[in-house]
Design a protein around this motif. Structure first.
Motif, PDB file in Angstrom:
ATOM      1  N   ILE A  26      25.804 -12.543   8.569  1.00  0.00           N
ATOM      2  CA  ILE A  26      25.732 -12.375   7.461  1.00  0.00           C
ATOM      3  C   ILE A  26      26.382 -14.507   8.095  1.00  0.00           C
ATOM      4  O   ILE A  26      27.292 -14.622   7.892  1.00  0.00           O
ATOM      5  N   ASP A  27      24.629 -15.929   8.425  1.00  0.00           N
ATOM      6  CA  ASP A  27      25.478 -16.526   7.803  1.00  0.00           C
ATOM      7  C   ASP A  27      25.860 -17.316   6.460  1.00  0.00           C
ATOM      8  O   ASP A  27      25.160 -17.378   5.856  1.00  0.00           O
ATOM      9  N   PRO A  28      26.868 -17.379   5.965  1.00  0.00           N
ATOM     10  CA  PRO A  28      27.298 -17.784   4.495  1.00  0.00           C
ATOM     11  C   PRO A  28      26.760 -19.210   4.509  1.00  0.00           C
ATOM     12  O   PRO A  28      26.534 -20.022   3.527  1.00  0.00           O
ATOM     13  N   ASN A  29      26.442 -19.947   5.060  1.00  0.00           N
ATOM     14  CA  ASN A  29      26.182 -21.665   4.917  1.00  0.00           C
ATOM     15  C   ASN A  29      24.239 -21.364   5.039  1.00  0.00           C
ATOM     16  O   ASN A  29      24.320 -22.598   4.854  1.00  0.00           O
ATOM     17  N   HIS A  30      24.012 -20.546   4.796  1.00  0.00           N
ATOM     18  CA  HIS A  30      22.174 -20.923   5.315  1.00  0.00           C
ATOM     19  C   HIS A  30      21.800 -19.504   4.333  1.00  0.00           C
ATOM     20  O   HIS A  30      20.818 -18.614   4.835  1.00  0.00           O
ATOM     21  N   THR A  31      22.695 -18.876   3.186  1.00  0.00           N
ATOM     22  CA  THR A  31      22.611 -17.467   2.843  1.00  0.00           C
ATOM     23  C   THR A  31      22.735 -17.826   0.921  1.00  0.00           C
ATOM     24  O   THR A  31      23.562 -18.296   0.792  1.00  0.00           O
ATOM     25  N   ASN A  32      21.801 -17.864   0.613  1.00  0.00           N
ATOM     26  CA  ASN A  32      22.205 -17.766  -0.758  1.00  0.00           C
ATOM     27  C   ASN A  32      21.704 -16.568  -1.381  1.00  0.00           C
ATOM     28  O   ASN A  32      20.846 -16.074  -1.662  1.00  0.00           O
ATOM     29  N   VAL A  33      22.370 -15.743  -2.568  1.00  0.00           N
ATOM     30  CA  VAL A  33      22.278 -14.927  -3.587  1.00  0.00           C
ATOM     31  C   VAL A  33      22.389 -15.802  -4.808  1.00  0.00           C
ATOM     32  O   VAL A  33      22.875 -16.177  -5.740  1.00  0.00           O
ATOM     33  N   ILE A  34      20.440 -15.761  -5.661  1.00  0.00           N
ATOM     34  CA  ILE A  34      21.117 -16.936  -6.679  1.00  0.00           C
ATOM     35  C   ILE A  34      20.383 -15.686  -8.000  1.00  0.00           C
ATOM     36  O   ILE A  34      19.367 -14.356  -7.704  1.00  0.00           O
ATOM     37  N   ALA A  35      20.674 -15.539  -9.006  1.00  0.00           N
ATOM     38  CA  ALA A  35      21.234 -15.090 -10.554  1.00  0.00           C
ATOM     39  C   ALA A  35      20.363 -15.499 -11.467  1.00  0.00           C
ATOM     40  O   ALA A  35      20.804 -17.104 -11.782  1.00  0.00           O
ATOM     41  N   SER A  36      19.232 -15.354 -11.866  1.00  0.00           N
ATOM     42  CA  SER A  36      17.978 -16.609 -13.277  1.00  0.00           C
ATOM     43  C   SER A  36      17.793 -14.648 -14.304  1.00  0.00           C
ATOM     44  O   SER A  36      17.432 -13.735 -13.903  1.00  0.00           O
ATOM     45  N   TRP A  37      18.633 -15.781 -15.089  1.00  0.00           N
ATOM     46  CA  TRP A  37      18.105 -14.800 -16.318  1.00  0.00           C
ATOM     47  C   TRP A  37      16.925 -15.885 -18.064  1.00  0.00           C
ATOM     48  O   TRP A  37      17.440 -17.480 -17.399  1.00  0.00           O
ATOM     49  N   ASN A  38      16.839 -15.364 -18.986  1.00  0.00           N
ATOM     50  CA  ASN A  38      16.291 -16.233 -19.969  1.00  0.00           C
ATOM     51  C   ASN A  38      17.618 -16.206 -21.284  1.00  0.00           C
ATOM     52  O   ASN A  38      18.033 -15.555 -21.695  1.00  0.00           O
ATOM     53  N   HIS A  39      18.196 -17.511 -21.488  1.00  0.00           N
ATOM     54  CA  HIS A  39      18.833 -17.919 -22.343  1.00  0.00           C
ATOM     55  C   HIS A  39      18.431 -18.344 -23.866  1.00  0.00           C
ATOM     56  O   HIS A  39      17.760 -18.801 -23.963  1.00  0.00           O
ATOM     57  N   PHE A  40      18.117 -17.105 -24.508  1.00  0.00           N
ATOM     58  CA  PHE A  40      17.481 -17.320 -25.896  1.00  0.00           C
ATOM     59  C   PHE A  40      15.929 -17.854 -26.277  1.00  0.00           C
ATOM     60  O   PHE A  40      15.958 -18.216 -26.967  1.00  0.00           O
ATOM     61  N   GLY A  41      15.701 -18.196 -24.711  1.00  0.00           N
ATOM     62  CA  GLY A  41      14.502 -18.124 -24.589  1.00  0.00           C
ATOM     63  C   GLY A  41      14.456 -20.046 -24.515  1.00  0.00           C
ATOM     64  O   GLY A  41      13.383 -20.519 -24.730  1.00  0.00           O
ATOM     65  N   PHE A  42      15.260 -20.900 -24.617  1.00  0.00           N
ATOM     66  CA  PHE A  42      15.084 -21.762 -24.605  1.00  0.00           C
ATOM     67  C   PHE A  42      15.412 -22.630 -23.117  1.00  0.00           C
ATOM     68  O   PHE A  42      14.089 -23.029 -23.043  1.00  0.00           O
ATOM     69  N   SER A  43      16.068 -21.505 -21.968  1.00  0.00           N
ATOM     70  CA  SER A  43      15.860 -21.703 -20.494  1.00  0.00           C
ATOM     71  C   SER A  43      16.253 -20.730 -19.972  1.00  0.00           C
ATOM     72  O   SER A  43      16.545 -19.892 -19.929  1.00  0.00           O
ATOM     73  N   HIS A  44      15.648 -21.285 -18.512  1.00  0.00           N
ATOM     74  CA  HIS A  44      16.418 -19.849 -17.632  1.00  0.00           C
ATOM     75  C   HIS A  44      17.078 -20.465 -16.509  1.00  0.00           C
ATOM     76  O   HIS A  44      17.346 -20.709 -15.322  1.00  0.00           O
TER      77      HIS A  44
END
Length: 192
Positions: A26-44
């Motif tokens: 795996i090439d760390p320079n071309h790998t992204n592991v993005i985690a996203s969630w809902n924050h109190f309904g205001f943002s992601h």
């Protein structure tokens, strides 16, 4: 006639050699592991688990012989703000001092349509291991023009529950479900 048989045998051998499993780093320079969630309904908001280290074995002829193993060091966590990074790596969340990395190790790889895979594996976060299913798209396999070696690239998505890994602060106001979006490029290692 002999020449024809010899050429046919060589093509058959070349075809079977090409179909063998290939190991990629795996090439760390071309790998992204993005985690996203809902924050109190205001943002992601989202964070990136960078500095991925691991290997992908891909067998196009027998997908079930493929595998992936990845380590995501929490020192590579990018939260885009120093105080948020400190918050996430503290004992309240990932406890990076005690658990310095998250890991994923596949247990099963299945074909799921043209250029699609279903990869089941064990995700370990904060010392807790749970099964996770990645829905994977094979982007491309071929020679990487800059590396001049064979490469492969995938995108994947999954949904995990924070509470499964002891990260349940503020649920349900901050969503329990976290969406993972992964893009990775891996290259055959240089010959030693």
């Amino acid at each position: 006639m002999r020449k024809t048989l010899l050429v046919a045998a060589l093509f058959a051998f070349a075809g079977s050699a090409f179909a063998a499993p290939v190991s990629y780093k795996i090439d760390p320079n071309h790998t992204n592991v993005i985690a996203s969630w809902n924050h109190f309904g205001f943002s992601h908001p989202s964070i990136n688990f960078g500095q991925a280290d691991g290997a992908i074995v891909y067998d196009a002829a027998k997908v079930s012989a493929s595998s992936v193993q990845v380590t995501l060091p929490l020192t590579g966590l990018s939260a885009l703000a120093t105080d948020f990074y400190d918050h996430l790596t503290s004992g309240d969340w990932f406890d990076a001092a005690k658990y310095p990395a998250a890991t994923f190790k596949s247990t099963k790889v299945e074909a799921a349509g043209k250029n699609k895979l279903k990869v089941t594996g064990d995700l370990t976060v904060k010392g807790v291991t749970k099964p996770v299913v990645l829905n994977v798209t094979l982007n491309k396999a071929g020679e990487q023009p800059m590396a001049k070696r064979a490469a492969i690239g995938f995108d994947a998505t999954a949904t995990v529950k924070r509470t499964d890994f002891g990260l349940g602060n503020y649920v349900p106001n901050v969503s329990d479900e976290v969406t993972l979006r992964i893009t990775t490029e891996a290259v055959v290692p240089k010959a030693k």
